[in-house]
Write an enzyme that holds these catalytic residues in place. Structure first.
Site, PDB file in Angstrom:
ATOM      1  N   THR A 242      -7.182   6.538  12.115  1.00  0.00           N
ATOM      2  CA  THR A 242      -7.714   7.571  11.225  1.00  0.00           C
ATOM      3  C   THR A 242      -8.431   8.700  11.962  1.00  0.00           C
ATOM      4  OG1 THR A 242      -9.329   7.926   9.423  1.00  0.00           O
ATOM      5  CG2 THR A 242      -9.810   6.169  10.971  1.00  0.00           C
TER       6      THR A 242
ATOM      7  N   TRP B 286      -6.094  11.915   5.776  1.00  0.00           N
ATOM      8  CA  TRP B 286      -6.053  12.282   4.366  1.00  0.00           C
ATOM      9  C   TRP B 286      -4.706  11.894   3.731  1.00  0.00           C
ATOM     10  CZ3 TRP B 286      -8.837  17.555   3.169  1.00  0.00           C
ATOM     11  CH2 TRP B 286     -10.072  17.607   3.820  1.00  0.00           C
TER      12      TRP B 286
ATOM     13  N   ALA C 128      -5.027  -2.221   6.057  1.00  0.00           N
ATOM     14  CA  ALA C 128      -6.358  -1.816   6.505  1.00  0.00           C
ATOM     15  C   ALA C 128      -7.341  -1.958   5.356  1.00  0.00           C
ATOM     16  CB  ALA C 128      -6.363  -0.369   7.005  1.00  0.00           C
TER      17      ALA C 128
ATOM     18  N   LEU D 247      -5.393 -10.225   6.121  1.00  0.00           N
ATOM     19  CA  LEU D 247      -5.738  -9.743   7.458  1.00  0.00           C
ATOM     20  C   LEU D 247      -7.144 -10.149   7.883  1.00  0.00           C
ATOM     21  CD1 LEU D 247      -4.127  -6.185   7.539  1.00  0.00           C
ATOM     22  CD2 LEU D 247      -3.406  -8.220   8.786  1.00  0.00           C
TER      23      LEU D 247
ATOM     24  N   GLY E 290       0.813  -1.198   0.000  1.00  0.00           N
ATOM     25  CA  GLY E 290       0.000   0.000   0.000  1.00  0.00           C
ATOM     26  C   GLY E 290       0.851   1.254   0.000  1.00  0.00           C
TER      27      GLY E 290
ATOM     28  N   TYR F 267      -1.717   2.073  12.650  1.00  0.00           N
ATOM     29  CA  TYR F 267      -2.188   3.359  12.144  1.00  0.00           C
ATOM     30  C   TYR F 267      -3.717   3.388  12.131  1.00  0.00           C
ATOM     31  CZ  TYR F 267       2.644   3.590  10.782  1.00  0.00           C
ATOM     32  OH  TYR F 267       4.014   3.563  10.817  1.00  0.00           O
TER      33      TYR F 267
ATOM     34  N   TYR G 208     -16.320   2.390   8.251  1.00  0.00           N
ATOM     35  CA  TYR G 208     -14.859   2.510   8.257  1.00  0.00           C
ATOM     36  C   TYR G 208     -14.359   3.119   9.555  1.00  0.00           C
ATOM     37  CZ  TYR G 208     -10.256   4.445   7.229  1.00  0.00           C
ATOM     38  OH  TYR G 208      -8.927   4.801   7.309  1.00  0.00           O
TER      39      TYR G 208
END
Length: 297
Positions: A100, A149, A59, A36, A10, A98, A124
């Site tokens: 968000t 972002w 993710a 995952l 990613g 990580y 999400y």
């Protein structure tokens, strides 16, 4: 000592591979190597490699599609981080994960701190919050970085979408009433590598330094803009983008399956205080990214 980067293909994972490789051996696992959504596969993989550090950049990030695939989003974003954290405790390893800005509902008008109430508006956001909670519940040595972002010169992201659309359309119409802080993935990776270096974990396999600092941190570029403001900067600066007019529209003019927070700027003072890290302003970061793209990097 081995660093395991999950989600290595990613946009963030690719940058992490590069940034962490200078510190020691890196085992890179993309979706083809580790699903995952398969908790048993996660356990088996970690036990096979016995890493000193797991960095989870994997993710389910398709925000709108998650509304129609909640079970898959739950498995990847909520269950998998908890399994990773449990296995890290079992192995005596550390975990960097990580999250968000979408864990917030966007009703504030001042930057969110880590202790502000979380009220995600989407599947999400909810599943990412559940992932945070699962990591915390497992204990151990962990750091959770909430960011915002995220974009890069590869992968699927807003920057590359705007560059493509600028060459397909004579003008762009972009939402102007959602405000946040665009963050270059390379800066996140470099900050992560600095923390790993400072922890001395890879030389000693001692997780004590990170354990003492375990918690949730906000890590995003400074300043704020709207998606429309970001798009205008992209078409002006990014190599390969065409300078077309970018017209503002309201969120109500561009309905999506998932609701987004109207304001999700993150206060990153805690990361500065604890780790000595602050990312540059979003517009400076974009200039750096554009320069790197122009140079082929």
């Amino acid at each position: 000592m081995v660093v395991m980067v999950i989600g290595s293909n990613g946009q963030l994972g690719w940058e992490l591979r590069r940034a962490l490789a200078v510190l020691g051996p890196v085992t890179s696992l993309g979706r083809a190597e580790l699903d995952l959504a398969d908790a048993d596969a996660i356990r088996a993989t970690l036990r096979e490699h016995a890493p000193a550090l797991v960095v989870n950049a994997g993710a389910y990030t398709a925000v709108d599609r998650a509304e129609s695939e909640p079970a898959l989003a739950e498995a990847v974003n909520a269950v998998a981080p908890g399994v990773l954290a449990e296995e890290c405790v079992r192995l005596g390893a550390a975990l960097i994960h990580y999250s968000t800005d979408y864990v917030f509902d966007g009703t504030q008008r001042t930057p969110y701190v880590e202790t502000d109430a979380t009220r995600p508006l989407s599947v999400y956001g909810r599943t990412k919050l559940e992932g945070e909670q699962a990591v915390q519940a497992a204990g151990g040595a962990y750091v959770i970085f909430r960011t915002a972002w995220v974009y890069a010169s590869r992968g699927r992201n807003f920057l590359l979408t705007m560059r493509r659309l600028s060459n397909e359309r004579d003008e762009l119409h972009v939402v102007d009433d959602q405000v946040g802080s665009p963050t270059w993935a390379r800066l996140l990776a470099q900050a992560t590598a600095r923390i790993v270096r400072d922890s001395n974990l890879l030389e000693t396999r001692d997780t004590g330094w990170l354990r003492e600092r375990s918690g949730v941190y906000h890590l995003a570029c400074a300043g704020q803009t709207s998606w429309c403001g970001f798009a205008r900067a992209i078409v002006e600066q990014v190599p390969g983008a065409r300078r077309v007019p970018v017209k503002p529209i309201a969120t109500s003019d561009y309905p999506t399956p998932a609701r987004r927070p109207a304001y999700s700027v993150l206060n990153c003072d805690k990361a500065l205080r604890v780790f000595g890290i602050r990312l540059p302003s979003w517009d400076e970061a974009l200039r750096q990214c554009a320069a790197a793209m122009a140079a082929g990097g």
